[in-house]
Design an enzyme around this catalytic site. Sequence first.
Site, mmCIF file in Angstrom:
data_model
loop_
_atom_site.group_PDB
_atom_site.id
_atom_site.type_symbol
_atom_site.label_atom_id
_atom_site.label_comp_id
_atom_site.label_asym_id
_atom_site.label_seq_id
_atom_site.Cartn_x
_atom_site.Cartn_y
_atom_site.Cartn_z
ATOM 1 N N ASN A 96 0.871 -1.176 0.000
ATOM 2 C CA ASN A 96 0.000 0.000 0.000
ATOM 3 C C ASN A 96 0.907 1.225 0.000
ATOM 4 O O ASN A 96 1.512 1.555 1.021
ATOM 5 C CB ASN A 96 -0.891 -0.028 1.250
ATOM 6 C CG ASN A 96 -1.724 1.240 1.393
ATOM 7 O OD1 ASN A 96 -1.756 2.084 0.498
ATOM 8 N ND2 ASN A 96 -2.395 1.376 2.531
ATOM 9 N N LYS A 124 0.133 4.255 -0.212
ATOM 10 C CA LYS A 124 -0.493 5.438 0.401
ATOM 11 C C LYS A 124 -0.279 6.661 -0.498
ATOM 12 O O LYS A 124 -0.264 6.520 -1.716
ATOM 13 C CB LYS A 124 0.031 5.630 1.833
ATOM 14 C CG LYS A 124 -0.141 4.334 2.660
ATOM 15 C CD LYS A 124 0.056 4.509 4.135
ATOM 16 C CE LYS A 124 -0.131 3.160 4.835
ATOM 17 N NZ LYS A 124 -0.024 3.251 6.295
ATOM 18 N N HIS A 182 -9.465 1.050 5.116
ATOM 19 C CA HIS A 182 -8.182 1.223 5.805
ATOM 20 C C HIS A 182 -8.384 2.143 7.012
ATOM 21 O O HIS A 182 -9.185 3.076 6.967
ATOM 22 C CB HIS A 182 -7.150 1.830 4.841
ATOM 23 C CG HIS A 182 -5.757 1.801 5.378
ATOM 24 N ND1 HIS A 182 -5.313 2.720 6.311
ATOM 25 C CD2 HIS A 182 -4.731 0.958 5.153
ATOM 26 C CE1 HIS A 182 -4.054 2.425 6.621
ATOM 27 N NE2 HIS A 182 -3.678 1.365 5.926
ATOM 28 N N GLU A 223 -6.760 4.520 8.101
ATOM 29 C CA GLU A 223 -6.578 5.952 7.811
ATOM 30 C C GLU A 223 -7.840 6.537 7.182
ATOM 31 O O GLU A 223 -8.169 7.702 7.421
ATOM 32 C CB GLU A 223 -5.336 6.140 6.911
ATOM 33 C CG GLU A 223 -4.056 5.927 7.715
ATOM 34 C CD GLU A 223 -2.875 5.398 6.916
ATOM 35 O OE1 GLU A 223 -2.881 5.456 5.672
ATOM 36 O OE2 GLU A 223 -1.922 4.894 7.562
ATOM 37 N N GLU A 277 -5.049 -4.959 10.525
ATOM 38 C CA GLU A 277 -4.016 -3.945 10.729
ATOM 39 C C GLU A 277 -4.274 -3.212 12.041
ATOM 40 O O GLU A 277 -5.063 -2.253 12.075
ATOM 41 C CB GLU A 277 -4.029 -2.934 9.579
ATOM 42 C CG GLU A 277 -3.774 -3.522 8.214
ATOM 43 C CD GLU A 277 -3.239 -2.484 7.240
ATOM 44 O OE1 GLU A 277 -2.129 -2.685 6.747
ATOM 45 O OE2 GLU A 277 -3.910 -1.469 7.014
ATOM 46 N N GLY A 279 2.777 2.286 10.810
ATOM 47 C CA GLY A 279 3.714 3.396 10.685
ATOM 48 C C GLY A 279 4.454 3.730 11.968
ATOM 49 O O GLY A 279 5.086 4.789 12.063
ATOM 50 N N SER A 326 3.705 -2.146 10.223
ATOM 51 C CA SER A 326 5.159 -2.208 10.435
ATOM 52 C C SER A 326 5.773 -3.551 10.012
ATOM 53 O O SER A 326 6.725 -4.021 10.636
ATOM 54 C CB SER A 326 5.516 -1.880 11.892
ATOM 55 O OG SER A 326 5.123 -0.543 12.198
HETATM 56 P P1 13P Z 1 3.264 0.408 7.620
HETATM 57 O O1 13P Z 1 3.756 -0.863 6.994
HETATM 58 O O2 13P Z 1 3.972 1.614 7.113
HETATM 59 O O3 13P Z 1 3.166 0.316 9.101
HETATM 60 O O4 13P Z 1 1.740 0.593 7.082
HETATM 61 C C1 13P Z 1 0.860 -0.465 7.180
HETATM 62 C C2 13P Z 1 -0.365 -0.135 6.443
HETATM 63 O O5 13P Z 1 -1.142 0.714 6.833
HETATM 64 C C3 13P Z 1 -0.627 -0.862 5.177
HETATM 65 O O6 13P Z 1 -1.917 -0.644 4.717
#
Ligand code: 13P
Length: 249
Positions: free
Chosen positions: A10, A12, A96, A98, A168, A174, A212
């Site tokens: 992803n 982002k 997601h 976010e 997740e 992150g 992560s």
């Molecule tokens: P990270 O791998 O940067 O922690 O992000 C995970 C994520 O949100 C994947 O959709």
Amino acid sequence: MARKPILAGNWKMHGSTAEATALAGGLAASVGAHEDRGVILAPPFTALATVLQAVRGTRIVVAAQNMHFEDKGAFTGEISPAMLADLGVDHVILGHSERRELFGENDEVVNKKVTSALAHGMTAILCVGETLAQRDAGDTLNVIGRQVEGGLRGVGADQADRVILAYEPVWAIGTGRVATPEQAQEVHAAIRSTLGRLGLPGDDIAILYGGSVKPDNVDGLMACADIDGALVGGASLDVESFTRIVDFQ
Ligand code: 13P
């Protein structure tokens, strides 16, 4: 069990078209021919076309990171499933954390998106995850159960081959603070039994872990019985590190 591992990146809100082309091109060369595992790349909307071009002829699948549930209309700034299909994109990440936290998406909206994606013949990658406060309160499995049930309301067993789940934990995204394999496995097993309760073939549905995931922790996570893959953010933005993740041992 015949679940094939799936490693998804992803991206982002990262990358120019030139950067996306280079990243996708590098991955096409390193992991584009894998048959024993699925590789999914989810670039931003602006790079979908260029990434599709870069992976043409490989086995890599391209996904969108979000979509609206309607086909068309006065929804300024939104992208519809029909528009994605027109590009040749048939996978989409939905719900997601976010999107949930920063853009106010609740289970009802996420469910509309999931059922719309499936109605359009797309594969939906439904994300669920608890916050740190919810975990600390001992509420993790309730929260995840509600999100899985809410997100998949109305989804039939005949559509299950186009459903992928991603667990997740919000506190692991992150942050560099990955869930332990035991923590992730516990939730994945619970998701699988929730799927069964919903009348879906839980044993056939891939459940990815995200939060992560890095080259140095992917092997331990992938060794768990109910972890079928990874949804990777930061470490998917580099050819070498995502290649190592796809090539987990
Ligand atoms: P990270 O791998 O940067 O922690 O992000 C995970 C994520 O949100 C994947 O959709």
